[in-house]
Structure formats: C-alpha cells, structure tokens
Design a protein around this motif. Structure first.
Motif, PDB file in Angstrom:
ATOM      1  N   ASP A 174       0.827  -1.206   0.000  1.00  0.00           N
ATOM      2  CA  ASP A 174       0.000   0.000   0.000  1.00  0.00           C
ATOM      3  C   ASP A 174       0.865   1.263   0.000  1.00  0.00           C
ATOM      4  OD1 ASP A 174      -2.559   1.386   0.200  1.00  0.00           O
ATOM      5  OD2 ASP A 174      -1.928   1.881   2.257  1.00  0.00           O
ATOM      6  N   ILE A 175       1.949   1.255   0.759  1.00  0.00           N
ATOM      7  CA  ILE A 175       2.839   2.418   0.809  1.00  0.00           C
ATOM      8  C   ILE A 175       3.483   2.653  -0.553  1.00  0.00           C
ATOM      9  CG2 ILE A 175       5.026   3.253   1.777  1.00  0.00           C
ATOM     10  CD1 ILE A 175       4.144   1.953   4.454  1.00  0.00           C
ATOM     11  N   ILE A 176       3.937   1.565  -1.213  1.00  0.00           N
ATOM     12  CA  ILE A 176       4.547   1.698  -2.545  1.00  0.00           C
ATOM     13  C   ILE A 176       3.543   2.286  -3.525  1.00  0.00           C
ATOM     14  CG2 ILE A 176       5.381   0.384  -4.535  1.00  0.00           C
ATOM     15  CD1 ILE A 176       6.769  -1.509  -2.529  1.00  0.00           C
ATOM     16  N   ARG A 177       2.324   1.766  -3.518  1.00  0.00           N
ATOM     17  CA  ARG A 177       1.301   2.269  -4.449  1.00  0.00           C
ATOM     18  C   ARG A 177       0.941   3.722  -4.160  1.00  0.00           C
ATOM     19  NH1 ARG A 177      -2.383  -3.144  -4.535  1.00  0.00           N
ATOM     20  NH2 ARG A 177      -1.339  -4.143  -6.285  1.00  0.00           N
ATOM     21  N   THR A 178       0.803   4.069  -2.883  1.00  0.00           N
ATOM     22  CA  THR A 178       0.437   5.434  -2.508  1.00  0.00           C
ATOM     23  C   THR A 178       1.519   6.421  -2.914  1.00  0.00           C
ATOM     24  OG1 THR A 178      -0.849   4.592  -0.650  1.00  0.00           O
ATOM     25  CG2 THR A 178      -0.249   6.914  -0.583  1.00  0.00           C
ATOM     26  N   LYS A 179       2.776   6.104  -2.615  1.00  0.00           N
ATOM     27  CA  LYS A 179       3.870   7.014  -2.975  1.00  0.00           C
ATOM     28  C   LYS A 179       3.987   7.154  -4.486  1.00  0.00           C
ATOM     29  CE  LYS A 179       6.842   6.824   1.054  1.00  0.00           C
ATOM     30  NZ  LYS A 179       8.216   6.713   1.518  1.00  0.00           N
ATOM     31  N   THR A 180       3.828   6.039  -5.205  1.00  0.00           N
ATOM     32  CA  THR A 180       3.912   6.094  -6.664  1.00  0.00           C
ATOM     33  C   THR A 180       2.801   6.974  -7.223  1.00  0.00           C
ATOM     34  OG1 THR A 180       4.884   3.892  -6.694  1.00  0.00           O
ATOM     35  CG2 THR A 180       3.983   4.692  -8.754  1.00  0.00           C
ATOM     36  N   GLN A 181       1.613   6.850  -6.667  1.00  0.00           N
ATOM     37  CA  GLN A 181       0.485   7.662  -7.115  1.00  0.00           C
ATOM     38  C   GLN A 181       0.742   9.149  -6.865  1.00  0.00           C
ATOM     39  OE1 GLN A 181      -3.195   6.812  -5.071  1.00  0.00           O
ATOM     40  NE2 GLN A 181      -4.379   7.190  -6.926  1.00  0.00           N
ATOM     41  N   LYS A 182       1.466   9.447  -5.788  1.00  0.00           N
ATOM     42  CA  LYS A 182       1.796  10.838  -5.478  1.00  0.00           C
ATOM     43  C   LYS A 182       2.963  11.353  -6.319  1.00  0.00           C
ATOM     44  CE  LYS A 182       0.281  10.785  -0.660  1.00  0.00           C
ATOM     45  NZ  LYS A 182       0.731  10.869   0.744  1.00  0.00           N
ATOM     46  N   GLY A 183       3.637  10.442  -7.053  1.00  0.00           N
ATOM     47  CA  GLY A 183       4.747  10.855  -7.904  1.00  0.00           C
ATOM     48  C   GLY A 183       6.064  10.994  -7.161  1.00  0.00           C
ATOM     49  N   ILE A 184       6.225  10.258  -6.059  1.00  0.00           N
ATOM     50  CA  ILE A 184       7.483  10.312  -5.313  1.00  0.00           C
ATOM     51  C   ILE A 184       8.063   8.905  -5.192  1.00  0.00           C
ATOM     52  CG2 ILE A 184       6.989  12.406  -4.014  1.00  0.00           C
ATOM     53  CD1 ILE A 184       6.081  10.721  -1.680  1.00  0.00           C
ATOM     54  N   PHE A 202      10.677   5.955  -3.285  1.00  0.00           N
ATOM     55  CA  PHE A 202      10.640   5.430  -1.915  1.00  0.00           C
ATOM     56  C   PHE A 202      11.474   6.261  -0.951  1.00  0.00           C
ATOM     57  CE2 PHE A 202      14.196   3.124  -3.770  1.00  0.00           C
ATOM     58  CZ  PHE A 202      15.141   3.109  -2.761  1.00  0.00           C
ATOM     59  N   ASN A 203      12.335   7.149  -1.458  1.00  0.00           N
ATOM     60  CA  ASN A 203      13.091   8.064  -0.603  1.00  0.00           C
ATOM     61  C   ASN A 203      12.421   9.433  -0.500  1.00  0.00           C
ATOM     62  OD1 ASN A 203      15.298   6.422   0.215  1.00  0.00           O
ATOM     63  ND2 ASN A 203      16.104   6.568  -1.866  1.00  0.00           N
ATOM     64  N   ASP A 204      11.157   9.511  -0.912  1.00  0.00           N
ATOM     65  CA  ASP A 204      10.344  10.725  -0.837  1.00  0.00           C
ATOM     66  C   ASP A 204      10.848  11.864  -1.729  1.00  0.00           C
ATOM     67  OD1 ASP A 204       8.560   9.543   0.977  1.00  0.00           O
ATOM     68  OD2 ASP A 204       9.857  10.053   2.666  1.00  0.00           O
ATOM     69  N   ARG A 205      11.527  11.522  -2.815  1.00  0.00           N
ATOM     70  CA  ARG A 205      11.943  12.520  -3.808  1.00  0.00           C
ATOM     71  C   ARG A 205      11.015  12.428  -5.007  1.00  0.00           C
ATOM     72  NH1 ARG A 205      17.692  10.282  -3.084  1.00  0.00           N
ATOM     73  NH2 ARG A 205      16.812   8.876  -4.619  1.00  0.00           N
ATOM     74  N   PRO A 206      10.728  13.561  -5.670  1.00  0.00           N
ATOM     75  CA  PRO A 206       9.853  13.510  -6.852  1.00  0.00           C
ATOM     76  C   PRO A 206      10.488  12.696  -7.983  1.00  0.00           C
ATOM     77  CG  PRO A 206      10.345  15.782  -6.218  1.00  0.00           C
ATOM     78  CD  PRO A 206      11.151  14.905  -5.336  1.00  0.00           C
ATOM     79  N   PHE A 207       9.644  12.025  -8.753  1.00  0.00           N
ATOM     80  CA  PHE A 207      10.116  11.274  -9.915  1.00  0.00           C
ATOM     81  C   PHE A 207      10.694  12.225 -10.954  1.00  0.00           C
ATOM     82  CE2 PHE A 207       6.724   7.836  -9.134  1.00  0.00           C
ATOM     83  CZ  PHE A 207       7.622   7.033  -8.448  1.00  0.00           C
TER      84      PHE A 207
END
Length: 156
Positions: free
Chosen positions: A42-52, A54-59
């Motif tokens: 869930d965390i991976i999917r949520t962060k990916t959806q936000k465009g960041i 796993f280290n909380d940096r933008p894609f």
C-alpha cells in the motif's frame, strides 16, 4: 512444635497456556508478516500515485514526446507511472518461507516495465519499488502492535 505448610499452585494451567502459545505463535507471526507485506504494498502504491520515489523525492519528469502522447490520449500528465494501471495492479504479496513474505509482479510483461522504470532509464530512474528506514520502522511498529495484541489474548 510443628508447622504444616500447604502450597497450592496453578502451574498445570500455566503450562497448558504456554504450550498453547507455543503452538500458535508461529501462525501469529506469519499473520503479522503478511499484514506488513500488504502495508508495504500500500505504501509503494500510494507514494507512486503521489509521484514520489521510496526516498520521498519527486520522480524524474516524463520526456516531451511522452507528454505529447499523454495529452493526445487525454491522460494525466503527472509523473505517477500510471498509464493503464496494469503495472501496479500486478504487484502482489506472496508467502515465500517461514515468517517471510515477498512483494513481486505476477506478470512478466509488467515486471519488465517496472524494471525499465526502476533502473534502465539512465539518469531518469524512477525508483518506486523499495522502502527506506522510515517505512521499515512504520511497518515494524504495526507488526509489534499486532503481535502484542494477539499475545494479550492468552492472558498469561
């Protein structure tokens, strides 16, 4: 002068409870590990959806050509690795051993697509598949809470 001392104990009951705990503890740990796997998913999917990542940096941004294609098709241009939803939809958890869960893609085509996003893009990698220390601590806390809650049910 004689003293008569009688001691009554519930050692048999306690022994029974410990044996029951011993038999159920591996199942409790497996349930907690599975929950941790789903939480990481869930965390991976949520962060990916936000465009960041796993280290909380933008894609890294999409290329101009890809942005034009998204605009032509009427899709979102935000960098969230979502085109059809198949890649992140094929992400799942699987028990792979004693007290062990793996998160992987269950579709070979989606595995290749994820690998391309994760490592094959040169300097524009979009590392979405992973976790950092902060995420590990969050999952660890929820695992500990779950196991403690289950152990309280034994009332030893």
């Amino acid at each position: 002068m004689a003293v008569d001392l009688k001691i009554k104990s519930n050692s048999k009951e306690i022994s029974k409870k410990f044996k029951r705990l011993q038999s159920k503890l591996p199942r409790i740990i497996d349930q907690g590990v599975k929950q941790g796997g789903f939480q990481l998913l869930d965390i991976i999917r949520t962060k990916t959806q936000k465009g960041i990542d796993f280290n909380d940096r933008p894609f890294a941004p999409y290329s101009e050509g890809y942005l034009r294609r998204l605009n032509r098709e009427g899709k979102k241009t935000a960098v969230d690795l979502f085109y059809t939803g198949r890649m992140l939809g094929s992400l799942g958890t699987k028990k792979t051993g004693k007290h062990k869960v793996s998160i992987s893609f269950n579709n070979a085509e989606m595995r290749q697509r994820a690998l391309f996003n994760q490592v094959m893009m040169g300097d524009k990698n979009r590392e979405f598949f992973g976790f950092n220390n902060r995420t590990e601590k969050i999952i660890q806390k929820s695992f500990n809470r779950f196991v403690e809650k289950e152990l309280r049910k034994f009332r030893i």
